[in-house]
Design a protein around this motif. Structure first.
Motif, PDB file in Angstrom:
ATOM      1  N   ARG A   1       8.465  35.597  58.641  1.00  0.00           N
ATOM      2  CA  ARG A   1       8.829  35.163  57.161  1.00  0.00           C
ATOM      3  C   ARG A   1      10.301  34.472  57.311  1.00  0.00           C
ATOM      4  O   ARG A   1      10.711  33.428  56.445  1.00  0.00           O
ATOM      5  CB  ARG A   1       9.211  36.507  56.637  1.00  0.00           C
ATOM      6  N   LYS A   2      11.208  34.758  57.890  1.00  0.00           N
ATOM      7  CA  LYS A   2      12.289  34.080  58.410  1.00  0.00           C
ATOM      8  C   LYS A   2      12.234  32.608  58.764  1.00  0.00           C
ATOM      9  O   LYS A   2      12.990  31.713  58.352  1.00  0.00           O
ATOM     10  CB  LYS A   2      13.470  34.481  59.194  1.00  0.00           C
TER      11      LYS A   2
ATOM     12  N   GLU B   1      10.745  30.739  55.779  1.00  0.00           N
ATOM     13  CA  GLU B   1      11.834  30.253  54.533  1.00  0.00           C
ATOM     14  C   GLU B   1      12.884  29.416  55.273  1.00  0.00           C
ATOM     15  O   GLU B   1      13.212  28.545  54.463  1.00  0.00           O
ATOM     16  CB  GLU B   1      12.252  31.827  54.445  1.00  0.00           C
TER      17      GLU B   1
ATOM     18  N   GLY C   1      12.846  26.093  53.280  1.00  0.00           N
ATOM     19  CA  GLY C   1      14.501  25.618  52.692  1.00  0.00           C
ATOM     20  C   GLY C   1      14.648  24.336  53.128  1.00  0.00           C
ATOM     21  O   GLY C   1      15.341  23.460  52.306  1.00  0.00           O
TER      22      GLY C   1
END
Length: 120
Positions: free
Chosen positions: A24-25, A28, A32
């Motif tokens: 997920r990091k 994201e 981003g």
């Protein structure tokens, strides 16, 4: 996707939660970077989910094309990997619903847990 609750976790579930958090990091961070350059990604994409996925994939492809054509050092943004041949891309998707998760979501999560904790 939801992680397993923190109570009474087996080693496999704990490993799945850890790997899900790391994935997920990464996602994201990549999204981003992409949305910082493409303003239309900063607000909800109001189309069917399958079409929204196609829009994001096409944006990644265009970004990578532009990134690879620019001379070295002119853009500090990394190439974003949109690998559609990944075994995870073949996982079934389920409709989102308000409230508690359905059995299909649990089956997908368990299937991913088995994949992440396999020797392969």
């Amino acid at each position: 996707m939801r992680r397993f609750p923190r109570r009474d976790l087996s080693d496999d579930k704990r490993m799945f939660n850890y790997r899900l958090s790391r994935a997920r990091k990464q996602i994201e961070c990549a999204f981003g970077k992409l949305s910082s350059m493409r303003r239309f990604l900063r607000k909800p994409i109001e189309v069917h989910v399958d079409f929204a996925i196609d829009i994001v994939k096409a944006t990644w492809v265009l970004h990578n094309y532009i990134q690879n054509r620019e001379p070295e050092g002119t853009n500090d943004m990394d190439t974003i990997d949109a690998d559609t041949d990944s075994p995870l891309m073949a996982m079934p998707t389920t409709a989102r619903s308000a409230g508690r998760q359905n059995g299909d979501g649990k089956a997908v999560r368990n299937s991913l847990m088995n994949y992440f904790t396999s020797p392969a």
